[in-house]
Write an enzyme that holds these catalytic residues in place. Sequence first.
Site, PDB file in Angstrom:
ATOM      1  N   TYR A 165       8.169   2.852  -6.717  1.00  0.00           N
ATOM      2  CA  TYR A 165       7.288   1.338  -7.180  1.00  0.00           C
ATOM      3  C   TYR A 165       7.056   1.240  -8.923  1.00  0.00           C
ATOM      4  O   TYR A 165       6.988  -0.016  -9.830  1.00  0.00           O
ATOM      5  CB  TYR A 165       6.030   1.363  -6.031  1.00  0.00           C
ATOM      6  CG  TYR A 165       6.233   1.177  -4.952  1.00  0.00           C
ATOM      7  CD1 TYR A 165       7.411   0.856  -4.261  1.00  0.00           C
ATOM      8  CD2 TYR A 165       5.708   1.803  -3.824  1.00  0.00           C
ATOM      9  CE1 TYR A 165       7.345   0.463  -2.854  1.00  0.00           C
ATOM     10  CE2 TYR A 165       5.425   2.423  -2.624  1.00  0.00           C
ATOM     11  CZ  TYR A 165       6.777   1.205  -2.390  1.00  0.00           C
ATOM     12  OH  TYR A 165       6.945   1.522  -1.024  1.00  0.00           O
ATOM     13  N   GLU A 204       1.258  -1.095  -0.152  1.00  0.00           N
ATOM     14  CA  GLU A 204       0.554   0.125  -0.132  1.00  0.00           C
ATOM     15  C   GLU A 204       1.445   1.306   0.127  1.00  0.00           C
ATOM     16  O   GLU A 204       1.808   1.241   0.268  1.00  0.00           O
ATOM     17  CB  GLU A 204      -0.587   0.000   1.727  1.00  0.00           C
ATOM     18  CG  GLU A 204      -1.919  -1.167   1.383  1.00  0.00           C
ATOM     19  CD  GLU A 204      -1.022  -2.408   1.582  1.00  0.00           C
ATOM     20  OE1 GLU A 204      -1.914  -3.086   1.773  1.00  0.00           O
ATOM     21  OE2 GLU A 204      -0.139  -2.110   2.324  1.00  0.00           O
TER      22      GLU A 204
END
Length: 166
Positions: free
Chosen positions: A123, A111
């Site tokens: 990411y 998350e």
Amino acid sequence: MSAVLRQPGGRFRRMGLGDVHEVMDIERRAYPFPWTEGILRDCLRVGYDCWVFEREHIIEAYAVMSIAVGEAHLLNLCVRPESQGKGLGRRLLLFLMDVARRQDADSLFLEVRPSNEAALALYRGLGFNEIGERRNYYPAERGRENALVLARSLDNVRRPHGKRRI
């Protein structure tokens, strides 16, 4: 079984209880809503994959990841504020992906705050894709902030450390 993997300019090693004070100092300086010491100690107690990257006996970055039933979940990844922007987050994440793969995980989930643009760039740059959203997940200055749920297959993770066991 080795718990220390030397890298140019530093080393990865498993986090221990003796690291909690230094890790919590970094956590409090890096995040407006840091984890508590109790959460970190619980992660160590239950056996999550907790790692630090250190140089000259100073922790530069750390991460906490759980692995079960073929899936890894990155719970926390943090770089010392004064060391950010030097590629340590990427280096640590690549290391964690390799650790997860060697423990037979085929995917990694995490998350991230939509407002954390640096983390999102990291990411996405490593092939993570948005798969969902958790509403009101993070505390924020004014109420709560949603979390983006990202995932990546680990099938094609390259193994920079060879086939050594951790």
